[in-house]
Structure formats: C-alpha cells, structure tokens
Write an enzyme that holds these catalytic residues in place. Structure first.
Site, PDB file in Angstrom:
ATOM      1  N   TYR A 115       0.831  -1.209   0.000  1.00  0.00           N
ATOM      2  CA  TYR A 115       0.000   0.000   0.000  1.00  0.00           C
ATOM      3  C   TYR A 115       0.865   1.258   0.000  1.00  0.00           C
ATOM      4  O   TYR A 115       1.876   1.315   0.689  1.00  0.00           O
ATOM      5  CB  TYR A 115      -0.905   0.020   1.233  1.00  0.00           C
ATOM      6  CG  TYR A 115      -1.761   1.250   1.267  1.00  0.00           C
ATOM      7  CD1 TYR A 115      -2.912   1.318   0.495  1.00  0.00           C
ATOM      8  CD2 TYR A 115      -1.382   2.372   2.001  1.00  0.00           C
ATOM      9  CE1 TYR A 115      -3.689   2.463   0.476  1.00  0.00           C
ATOM     10  CE2 TYR A 115      -2.153   3.521   1.986  1.00  0.00           C
ATOM     11  CZ  TYR A 115      -3.296   3.566   1.228  1.00  0.00           C
ATOM     12  OH  TYR A 115      -4.053   4.696   1.195  1.00  0.00           O
ATOM     13  N   TRP A 117       1.330   5.660  -1.719  1.00  0.00           N
ATOM     14  CA  TRP A 117       1.068   6.673  -2.739  1.00  0.00           C
ATOM     15  C   TRP A 117       2.136   6.786  -3.808  1.00  0.00           C
ATOM     16  O   TRP A 117       1.920   7.407  -4.847  1.00  0.00           O
ATOM     17  CB  TRP A 117       0.894   8.037  -2.077  1.00  0.00           C
ATOM     18  CG  TRP A 117      -0.533   8.327  -1.749  1.00  0.00           C
ATOM     19  CD1 TRP A 117      -1.368   7.540  -1.002  1.00  0.00           C
ATOM     20  CD2 TRP A 117      -1.290   9.472  -2.153  1.00  0.00           C
ATOM     21  NE1 TRP A 117      -2.604   8.151  -0.915  1.00  0.00           N
ATOM     22  CE2 TRP A 117      -2.579   9.334  -1.602  1.00  0.00           C
ATOM     23  CE3 TRP A 117      -0.992  10.602  -2.910  1.00  0.00           C
ATOM     24  CZ2 TRP A 117      -3.580  10.286  -1.798  1.00  0.00           C
ATOM     25  CZ3 TRP A 117      -1.998  11.552  -3.090  1.00  0.00           C
ATOM     26  CH2 TRP A 117      -3.267  11.375  -2.540  1.00  0.00           C
TER      27      TRP A 117
END
Ligand SMILES: Nc1nc2c(c(=O)[nH]1)N[C@H]1C(S)=C(S)[C@@H](COP(=O)(O)OP(=O)(O)OC[C@H]3O[C@@H](n4cnc5c(=O)[nH]c(N)nc54)[C@H](O)[C@@H]3O)O[C@H]1N2
Ligand SMILES: Nc1nc2c(c(=O)[nH]1)N[C@H]1C(S)=C(S)[C@@H](COP(=O)(O)OP(=O)(O)OC[C@H]3O[C@@H](n4cnc5c(=O)[nH]c(N)nc54)[C@H](O)[C@@H]3O)O[C@H]1N2
Ligand SMILES: [Mo]
Length: 781
Positions: A115, A117
């Site tokens: 996970y 960005w």
C-alpha cells in the site's frame, strides 16, 4: 544532462504541476505552473532532496541477512548496517530468493500488498509495476481498500450500492454555488489537504469554488474539534465537538427532524428502505434511549440548542452534508457515513443541486470538480492466482497470526503464513498504526524487499533495498484523477547514484525468472508511455474530445482535454428514475436498514446506523489515565512522509520535531510553554514533539500530524522512545469493526508532559550506516 541555458520543464507531482529547472545536472528550482490559481509550496521540497544525501545510491543489503540468507533468525530488522552490492548480483540474489520462497512455501507466502502513494506518473507507478511483476511470477497475498477510507469502501456499497460520493461523482461545486444554501461539514474542509491529489494536480480549484459558493450566499458550518479544520479563506461558523461523536450529533439532528415533523416522507417512501427501524431507534423504541439533542449534547459537548438550530436550518434550506474521510478512520467509522446518508435522506434533497451528501470535499483537490466521462488508462496488472488477501490495515495481525482469522464484511478470512514482504511505493512505518507492534511483527518474515528512492524508515527496516528513480529521472505521463490536463513528465536529470526505474528492475528480474514477455509484452518503457497515451487519446476521442498525436503532445509538453461533462449531482439519475436506474443495493434503493448487515449478526451492529462508543475517547475510563484525545491528521507541509527531509517540512517543525497542537489551557495545566519539547505517550508507546499552543482547539484534544520519519531511539526494539514525533507509535492497531476492518488512528488517548533535560537528537534525517562490502558473495543461495 547539463544545459547551458537552463529552462524550466513542466512536470506533475502529487501536489501540483511545476516548472523544474536542472542546472549542471542538479535540481535548482521548482516553480508553480502559471496556470494554477492556488499553487502548493510543497513542490519546493524537491530541491536539495532529489539529489540529496538521503537517496539510496546503490542496492543495499542488511548485512546480517546477507550472512544468513534464507534462515529466519538473521538479527534485528531496523538495526544493523547495510552492505552495497552491484545490480547484477543483487538481482541474482533477489530472483533466487523469490524462487526459493515460492517453491518452499507457495506464492501466498509473499505479501505484495504494498500500500502507498508512490509518485505521480501513470506508467512508473510503483505499486502497479510490483503487482504486475508478482502476478507474472505466480501471484501474491494482496490487500484490499485504502488507509484513507477503508471503512467507507465497505459500508457505502451496502447503503447506496457503490462508492459514489466518496472517491468519485461527488456533486460539483457549481450546483452548490448555484442552488445551495447551507454546507454542514463534519470534520471541516481544511484547504491544506486539498493541496494534493493522487496522481497529480493541474489546477488547485477548491478555494475558488468555496469562495464562489460563499459569495453566492452559501453558509458554511464546520463541526470539528479544531477551528483550523474549517474552510480557511472564506467565512464559516465553527462548532467544536468531541472527537468520535459525530454519529450522536447526526442522530440528534434526525430526532429534531422527526419530532418537528419536517422529514421528507415522500423521499423516504420512494427512494429508501428501512426508515421504520431508524425511526424506532432514534425515538428510543429499541433501547429506551431517545436520541434527543440533550442526549447528544451530553456526548458531544455541543449544546442542545446548537444541534436543534442546525437541524432546523438544514430542514429549511438546500443543504449539503459533507463528511471528511478522517471521521471514518476511527472506531465504528462505518456509522457516521451511514448516518450522514440517513440524515440526508430524511432531508429529501439527495440528487438535487447543492443538496444531499458527499464525502471528502477538501480531503483532496478532486471532490466537487467535474469529471471526465472516461477513465484514464493504466497498465494492466494481470491476474493474481493467489486468492488470499487482507483488509489493508490488518497487516500486523496477519504477520503475527499465520493461520488465524478475522471477520470482514460477512466473510471469515484466514491469514496466510507470510515469509517474504515486498514493498514498492509505500511507507508502512509511516502509515500503519501502533508501530511498536509492527516493529515486532515485521521481524517474522524471512525476507523483506523494499524499492525506494530514499532511506525512509521502511527502507531501513528492509533486508534488501533496491534504489529507484524519482519522476525527474524518467519519462512518464500525468493522467491525474479528474484532471483534464495531461502532462508529459520528461526526464530532466540522470538517475541519482545507480537508481533504476521500478519497471527496469522488474523487467530484469522477470527475465531471470523466465517471465520477461509476460511482464514487458515486448515493450520498452518509452513504448509503454506511448501506448498509454494512444489509448487515452482514443478514449477521449470516443467521448468527443480531441487530443493531438503522441509526437505533437510530447513536443508541446502538455495538453488540456476539452471537458464534455462540466456538472454533476450525486445520485441525480436515481432520483429522476428510481425504477429505471435503481441503485446496486439488494433493494435497488438507499438502504437505511440493510438486511445484509443485520444478517452478519456482528455484536452491537444492527442493520441501521447506530451510535457506539469508541473504545478510546474522552468518555472512556481510560481517559482518567490518558486524558487527551489524539488526532493525527495529514501534514500541511508535505504528503505523508514524502519529502519530510525537504525545506518546507523542516521549516514547519518545532524543536526539530513534529508540531503538537495543544489548547493553551491544557498546556498551561501541564507547565508546557510554546516551543517546548514534550513527550506524548500512552500504553502503546511514546514520542517527542514540539509544543504549539493554540486557542482554537477544544480542550482535551491534541493534534499531532503524521509524516515525520519514524526515528526510534533503539531501532528494531519495540517500545523504544520515538524521537521525531511520529503519532503512529501512539495510535491503536484495531479494525473499525468487523464490517470494514479499516484503520482507527483517530480513536486514541494520550498524556503529554514537558520533556526536561537534553532531548535526544533526531537521527533519521541522516543516512544509515553502510559498511564496506567485505561479505559480498557469502552464503548465496
Ligand atoms: N496516524 C495516522 N496514520 C495514517 C493516517 C492518518 O490520518 N493518521 N492516514 C493514512 C492514509 S489516509 C494514508 S493514504 C497513508 C499514507 O501512507 P503512504 O502512502 O505509505 O505514505 P507515503 O509517505 O506517501 O509513502 C510513499 C513512499 O513511496 C516512495 N516512492 C515515491 N516514488 C516512488 C517510486 O517511483 N517508486 C518507489 N518504489 N517508491 C516511491 C516515497 O519515497 C515514500 O517513501 O497513511 C495512513 N496513516
Ligand atoms: N497536505 C496534505 N494533504 C493531504 C495529505 C497529506 O499527507 N498532506 N494526504 C491525503 C490523503 S492520502 C488523504 S486520505 C486525505 C485525508 O483527508 P481527511 O481524512 O479528511 O483529513 P485529515 O487531515 O486526516 O483530518 C481532517 C480533520 O478531521 C478532524 N477530525 C478527526 N477526527 C474527527 C472526529 O471524530 N470528528 C470530527 N468532526 N472531526 C474529526 C481532525 O481535526 C482533522 O484535522 O488527505 C489528503 N491530503
Ligand atoms: Mo489516504
């Protein structure tokens, strides 16, 4: 790539589009793109960082792992020096280790959720590249949903049949400005968060949109423990409430609407199911407790009068109920979302311009902006043959309990036995809760690989760190969510050190593992960039918007795609034609009562929205020992942990640490003054921070934003003092509820004391120890 007459080159980052200047191979300037009406300063943090000392220069192996490769006991992760290894040898070792783990334990033993960005740029999207690679070699245990809104992702489909209004299709601001009268926002709409958007920002338009609505007479109300959460730059009214109590306040508003008989019964009959059950609960028929404004006042600290007046104003005006994302990152985070939809349904304005509900307005730059009628393309990830997965925030549970299980949205998931973790583009030592528990759980796997440009805490807790490029070192495309602005993200400098693109790393590994064709499809990185562009161009053409050919686009550097859709009201189609355009819920309507959720029979969770006390809040017994509610919002000065080493982030620190916002009253009661180093602690951990005293925060609440790189005094040892102000040593690692299992960082209690004596220095903003390569080649598999 030095240039004698340096000119800024346009590129897109998560916090805006900028002109970047490289002189003599070094990044010297990052300036906002002239077309951005409200640019973010964060971009300047790249200067000094991209080619700074914290870049991972060469593949690095934790020495203890290299000495005892493949055995479980290989020293403490997070401590101990690294050894640099050249790429060929590094990739040989990695390929062999992937094969070993797969052969011995099966592909589900590899956790590739990864996970995070990463950076903007559609092709070089780290997580996408990792998933495509792992799928090509046999699959991996994955994770579902986002830390941002995991609880919402599970509950909203039960209520409205989709995630519309959460990540897409929020009603646009033009309707709010044109026909709205009142915006009631739970958790505020801080402009600091609208600086960013996943995949990049062209124009920052939230401030303009709010100003326009305000100038058209729309009244803004912010219900939040902190005044600064309000929409700064416009007029708004602030009402402070105790964290975690929004659902109680919404229930009391519902009580007012019912008792004053101003519910829209026609709307409820036509578009919803289950209002009888809600009504019985609100009036107290189920549990003997009427959810009156007086009842909610006792819970939330808002006055009963305020609640009553707000509810009346909402019934009398076209009202948009906005709920931020942070509110559902808390115990029973599903409930305020369910209740917000319920309240909006009672007002009967769902589907009308300026009315209804919406989530995350101002949580990023995207909500409330017009959307394109098509999705920008991305590289296909392939099929994952492994079916094991976890809800994203259950990672430490999984690592600690192989063969154990968790309830999730009506299913029972069994945790696989993870032997290898691979992370590319995320920072779990930033994003996960209860980091001391993660430090402990993280010791369990045999091998941890991290692809990273920088020596983040996660890189330091890896066995193998593969150095990757930043967007400035590669060609890519910015196809940002909601943006009609496509940017050619050009390579403006050579890779720093021996950094390589994630794609190049995986392509070479795929070749070693015999799956090169499956991974690359015979394309180079530049072939892929062109392929994606051509795909986008035909999608746009199909919807009536022309884009130039690739060569012209690349020469121009950017293209603005004509918007064929400029306005939208959430669920307006359903409102216009409920029989012909039913929702994708079992009833086809808004489910104020869900038989599905009732059927899960989870303890304390009936089939409609309810108030449940959080496990930690100012009303719980634990508040006697830890009397301050900790909120850990997003940092104004960076994106998560990215560029914490940069100038913008450093300038915002107090005493070199994260700034802890406290009410003056709470600080003075503890003998804490402005700028003091303080220790923030609870039963899970302790960190140091720098005190900032404010008069705009509810007493009993403190705010410690996320993002400071995790800096334990004794790396690898759970429970050691964190020196930099990372709130996640304090937050609980518990799921919201068995429905969504989302993270609950905003349900945490702490105590704060002044730190007397000489505080230990922060060390994580200096590179880690790298020793010479004496053990190279030892014990290779
Ligand atoms: N207490 C608390 N914790 C929270 C939250 C909260 O509100 N409170 N919020 C949560 C939320 S909503 C989120 S989204 C998460 C965010 O958590 P993350 O998304 O994990 O945080 P980032 O700092 O953005 O991590 C991205 C990493 O990718 C690296 N990177 C950048 N570009 C590339 C690339 O091209 N390739 C590779 N391989 N790596 C790259 C960056 O250097 C950085 O280390 O945090 C969560 N944690
Ligand atoms: N500058 C910057 N912007 C960002 C990010 C970043 O890292 N930096 N991260 C981006 C990401 S990944 C995400 S997911 C979004 C997150 O967007 P959000 O989740 O909406 O934002 P947060 O900053 O976590 O929280 C906003 C406010 O909610 C309030 N709050 C917390 N709990 C409660 C509660 O129980 N009740 C009420 N009424 N208020 C409460 C807090 O005071 C907090 O300041 O932000 C995005 N924007
Ligand atoms: Mo997020």
């Amino acid at each position: 790539m030095s240039s004698s007459a340096p000119k800024p080159v346009l590129t897109t980052l998560h916090w805006g589009t900028y002109g970047v200047t490289v002189e003599d191979g070094r990044l010297t300037r990052v300036e906002p793109w002239a077309g951005d009406p409200d640019p973010s300063p964060i971009g300047s943090s790249l200067v000094g960082s991209v080619d700074g000392v914290l870049r991972v220069a060469r593949p690095a192996f934790r020495r203890a792992w290299l000495e005892r490769v493949g055995t479980a006991s290989s020293g403490l992760r997070g401590a101990g020096p690294f050894v640099e290894v050249d790429w060929d040898e590094a990739l040989d070792i990695v390929a062999a280790e992937v094969s070993r783990v797969r052969t011995q334990n099966g592909s589900s033993a590899i956790f590739g959720g990864s996970y995070g960005w990463a950076s903007a740029g559609r092709f070089h999207h780290a997580q996408g590249q990792l998933h495509r690679f792992l799928n090509a070699v046999g699959g991996y245990t994955s994770s579902v949903n986002a830390y941002s809104y995991a609880a919402a992702e599970v509950i909203l489909p039960h209520i409205i049949g989709s995630m519309e209004g959460l990540t897409s299709h929020q009603s646009t601001w033009d309707g709010i400005a044109g026909q709205g009268g009142l915006v009631v926002s739970f958790g505020g709409m801080p402009r600091r968060n609208a600086q960013v958007q996943g995949g990049g920002v062209g124009k920052h338009e939230v401030l303009q949109a709010m100003r326009k609505a305000n100038s058209h007479g729309v009244r803004f109300i912010s219900l939040s423990p902190v005044k600064d959460d309000g929409p700064d730059g416009i007029d708004f009214e602030w009402h402070a409430l105790i964290p975690g109590t929004d659902t109680a306040v919404m229930l009391a508003m519902a009580h007012v609407l019912l008792s004053e008989e101003v519910c829209d019964r026609t709307f409820l009959d036509r578009y919803t199911v289950g209002f009888e059950q809600v009504q019985a609960y609100v009036l107290g028929g189920c549990d003997g407790v009427a959810k009156t404004p007086e009842w909610a006042a006792g819970i939330s600290g808002l006055s009963a009068l305020t609640i009553r007046e707000l509810a009346r104003a909402m019934a009398a005006t076209r009202t948009m109920i906005m709920v931020n994302w942070a509110i559902q990152r808390a115990d029973h985070g599903e409930q305020p979302y369910w209740m917000a939809v319920t309240l909006a349904a009672m007002l009967g304005q769902i589907g009308l311009p300026g009315g209804g509900f919406g989530f995350g307005y101002s949580s990023t730059n995207g909500a409330g902006r017009a959307e394109l009628p098509f999705k920008w393309p991305s590289v296909a990830k392939g099929k994952n043959p492994v079916s094991d997965f976890i809800p994203v925030a259950r990672i430490a549970d999984m690592l600690l309990n192989p063969g154990g299980a968790c309830d999730f949205n009506g299913r029972r998931l069994v945790y696989p036995d993870i032997r290898m973790i691979w992370w590319a583009g995320g920072n779990p030592f930033h994003h996960h809760q209860d980091l001391n528990r993660l430090v402990h759980a993280w010791q369990r796997p045999e091998t941890i690989i991290v692809n990273e440009p920088y020596w983040t805490a996660t890189a330091r807790h890896a066995d193998i760190v593969l150095p990757v490029t930043t967007p400035l070192e590669r060609d890519d495309l910015a196809f940002s969510n909601r943006e009609n602005f496509v940017v050619a993200m050009k390579r403006v400098m050579d890779p720093v050190g021996d950094a390589r693109d994630d794609f190049a790393i995986f392509a070479d590994l795929a070749a070693r593992l015999g799956v090169q064709d499956a991974f690359t499809e015979g394309r180079s990185a530049s072939d892929w960039v062109k392929t994606l562009y051509d795909d986008a161009r035909s999608r746009a053409a199909f919807h009536g918007s022309a884009m130039p050919d690739f060569e012209t686009f690349w020469r121009l550097g950017s293209v603005e795609v004509e918007r064929t859709v400029v306005s939208h009201d959430l669920l307006s189609d359903f409102r216009a034609d409920p029989a012909g355009r039913p929702l994708r819920t079992p009833s086809g309507r808004i489910e104020l009562f869900s038989e599905t959720i009732a059927g899960f029979r989870y303890e304390g969770i009936p089939g409609h929205a309810v108030w449940r006390e959080p496990r930690e809040w100012l009303g719980s017994p634990l508040a006697r020992e830890f009397p301050l509610h900790l909120l850990s919002p997003q940092p104004a000065d960076k994106l998560h942990s990215q560029y914490d080493q940069g100038v913008v982030s450093r300038a915002a620190k107090v005493a070199g640490r994260t700034r802890l916002l406290m009410s003056r009253h709470d600080a003075e009661a503890r003998g804490i003054g402005e700028g003091d180093v303080v220790k923030v602690f609870n039963g899970r951990g302790a960190c140091l921070a720098g005190a900032k005293l404010v008069d705009t925060m509810l007493r009993g609440v403190v705010q410690l934003p996320t993002g400071s790189w995790f800096d334990p005094e004794n790396p690898g040892v759970p429970g050691s003092l964190e020196r930099h102000g990372n709130p996640n040593v304090l937050t609980p690692d518990r799921g919201t509820s068995p429905i969504g299992q989302g993270p609950t960082c905003n349900s945490a209690l702490v105590e704060v004391v002044r730190f007397d004596g000489l505080p230990p220095a922060v060390e994580v903003l200096a590179p880690p120890a790298i020793v010479s390569d004496q053990v190279k080649g030892t014990n290779q598999p």
